[in-house]
Design a protein around this motif. Structure first.
Motif, short mmCIF file in Angstrom:
data_model
loop_
_atom_site.label_atom_id
_atom_site.label_comp_id
_atom_site.label_asym_id
_atom_site.label_seq_id
_atom_site.Cartn_x
_atom_site.Cartn_y
_atom_site.Cartn_z
N GLY A 298 141.80 -8.68 0.59
CA GLY A 298 141.03 -8.22 1.37
C GLY A 298 140.45 -8.99 2.86
O GLY A 298 141.41 -9.97 3.06
N PRO A 299 139.60 -8.56 3.51
CA PRO A 299 138.76 -7.41 3.34
C PRO A 299 139.24 -6.20 3.88
O PRO A 299 140.41 -6.19 4.76
N TYR A 300 138.97 -5.18 3.61
CA TYR A 300 139.16 -3.57 4.28
C TYR A 300 138.29 -3.36 5.39
O TYR A 300 137.26 -3.63 5.37
N ASP A 301 138.87 -2.80 6.41
CA ASP A 301 137.88 -2.30 7.46
C ASP A 301 137.10 -1.04 7.14
O ASP A 301 137.86 0.04 6.95
N GLU A 302 136.06 -1.22 6.93
CA GLU A 302 135.41 0.07 6.44
C GLU A 302 135.02 1.21 7.64
O GLU A 302 134.81 2.16 7.39
N ASP A 303 135.48 0.87 8.68
CA ASP A 303 135.33 1.86 9.90
C ASP A 303 136.50 2.80 9.50
O ASP A 303 136.57 3.88 10.13
N GLY A 304 137.61 2.39 8.60
CA GLY A 304 138.65 3.39 8.29
C GLY A 304 138.32 4.30 7.35
O GLY A 304 139.03 5.08 6.85
N ALA A 305 136.99 4.04 6.69
CA ALA A 305 136.68 4.81 5.60
C ALA A 305 136.28 6.21 6.05
O ALA A 305 135.58 6.55 7.10
N HIS B 219 127.21 3.99 -4.11
CA HIS B 219 128.47 5.05 -4.09
C HIS B 219 129.56 4.10 -4.36
O HIS B 219 129.87 2.85 -4.33
N PHE B 220 130.58 4.90 -4.88
CA PHE B 220 131.87 4.07 -4.94
C PHE B 220 133.15 4.84 -3.84
O PHE B 220 132.96 5.96 -3.75
N SER B 221 133.84 3.87 -3.31
CA SER B 221 134.97 4.36 -2.39
C SER B 221 136.37 3.93 -2.98
O SER B 221 136.32 3.23 -4.18
N LEU B 222 137.41 4.63 -2.51
CA LEU B 222 138.71 4.31 -2.97
C LEU B 222 139.11 3.66 -1.96
O LEU B 222 139.50 4.09 -0.86
N LEU B 223 139.97 2.26 -2.36
CA LEU B 223 140.77 1.45 -1.20
C LEU B 223 142.13 1.66 -1.68
O LEU B 223 142.46 1.09 -2.86
N PRO B 224 143.29 1.60 -0.61
CA PRO B 224 144.63 1.48 -1.03
C PRO B 224 144.98 0.38 -1.26
O PRO B 224 144.83 -0.96 -0.73
N ALA B 225 146.10 0.18 -2.38
CA ALA B 225 146.86 -1.17 -2.49
C ALA B 225 148.20 -0.78 -2.97
O ALA B 225 148.20 0.14 -3.97
N SER C 296 145.89 -2.90 5.68
CA SER C 296 146.22 -3.81 6.83
C SER C 296 147.53 -4.40 6.72
O SER C 296 148.25 -5.02 7.36
N GLY C 297 147.95 -4.38 5.31
CA GLY C 297 149.22 -4.92 5.13
C GLY C 297 148.92 -6.52 4.44
O GLY C 297 150.04 -7.24 4.18
#
Length: 344
Positions: A210-217, A281-287, A307-308
């Motif tokens: 982490g973290p993930y950029d939430e703007d990309g959601a 709520h819940f989101s799905l994050l890629p890994a 992000s890599g």
């Protein structure tokens, strides 16, 4: 529950989202589609998905490690990306498990493999087959569930700030203390606080990428799951909420210390914080996940699919360690022997 198995609008072959192109690409006729184009082709005039395209989405449950994997019903067997054991049918993906948002993959499988090789290639004592091609082929794209919530903290702080100066004039020491009233009132907001909704992966690993950029959601679209695994959450919101509150209280406490900084000493007289959470709520994050079993232990490596950023644990090859230790010992012994010859 039924859902759509996305197919190419031109040739009918299975289609999936390609992170390199940012589009859905058919590997057979090489057609490319945006999410809007793909969804438009699947929605009929009544706003529903055509019945002939609906297929069941089913879960496979690993009896070895307990992970839940999501795939369509055309798959009769697959492997668990945690322990690589065969898995069997378990449950269904239903309404309450439908995420509100998703962050699509931006890192491709090839790039994830490159990142793994860069990370593992610098390590000397890993097993020989750890970086083999067969091992690399096990890397799996997974969407992991993450609980999200909007947080608001109403702060009411009153305190005294002090600045003290000490100096001498001759034999006399002087002390000057200036006192300031500190008043801080207002609201602090965070739009995307949260925590993992999945406990089959070590939280340390998830925090490491982490973290993930939430703007990309973006709003959830089933098409982005095509070509990837997706996990259901197995940690209910009720279990996550106390931990999220605790983390937020620490964070807002830190923010309060920042906005009251600048004094040598701060003496609180009134410190109140009212924390409110809403819109869970819940989101799905890629890994990208790669696991490796070595001497009865499972090691996991992960790459943030957006992000890599990489993180993981490495197995230690005892054979390589002993070989290196033996070589060093032989060199030292030879040096001592040669030195002894000269001494005699």
């Amino acid at each position: 529950m039924t859902t759509t198995s996305f197919k190419c609008l031109n040739c009918g072959a299975g289609i999936h989202f390609n992170p390199d192109y940012g589009k859905f690409k058919c590997e057979y006729c090489l057609s490319e589609f945006t999410e809007e184009q793909l969804n438009k082709g699947y929605i009929d005039e009544a706003g529903d998905i055509p019945a002939h395209e609906k297929e069941h989405l089913v879960n496979y449950h690993c009896n070895s490690c307990g992970a839940d994997l999501v795939t369509d019903d055309t798959t009769s067997a697959t492997f668990c990306y945690y322990c690589h054991n065969p898995v069997i049918l378990s449950g269904k993906l239903e309404g309450e498990f439908k995420p509100r948002k998703i962050i699509p993959f931006k890192i491709s499988r090839d790039r994830a493999q490159e990142l793994f090789m860069q990370w593992a290639g610098r390590k000397k004592y890993v097993p020989k087959d750890f970086t083999s091609q067969s091992q690399l082929e096990k890397i799996t794209g997974v969407y992991l569930p993450h609980w999200r919530v909007e947080a608001n903290a109403r702060l009411d702080f009153v305190g005294e700030g002090r600045e003290t100066r000490v100096w001498r004039n001759g034999n006399t020491e002087y002390t000057e203390t200036k006192k300031y009233e500190i008043v801080r009132k207002g609201n602090l907001e965070i739009n995307n606080a949260g925590a993992s909704g999945f406990d089959k992966i070590d939280a340390r690993l998830l925090n490491g990428i982490g973290p993930y950029d939430e703007d990309g959601a973006i709003p959830f679209s089933m098409g982005y799951l095509s070509g990837f695994y997706a996990e259901q959450y197995n940690v209910p919101r009720e279990d996550v909420e106390p931990m999220v509150k605790q983390d937020l209280q620490k964070y807002f406490g830190y923010m309060l210390s920042e906005i009251t900084a600048g004094y040598q000493q701060v003496i609180p007289q009134k410190k109140e914080m009212e924390l409110n959470l809403k819109n869970w709520h819940f989101s799905l994050l890629p890994a990208w996940i790669l696991t490796y079993g070595y001497k009865g232990k499972t090691y996991v490596f992960a790459v943030n699919g957006q992000s890599g950023k990489s993180f993981g644990d490495l197995p230690l090859s005892e054979g390589k360690v002993f070989s290196t230790a033996g070589l060093i010992a032989a060199i030292v012994f030879s040096a001592l022997a040669i030195g002894g010859m000269f001494l005699w």
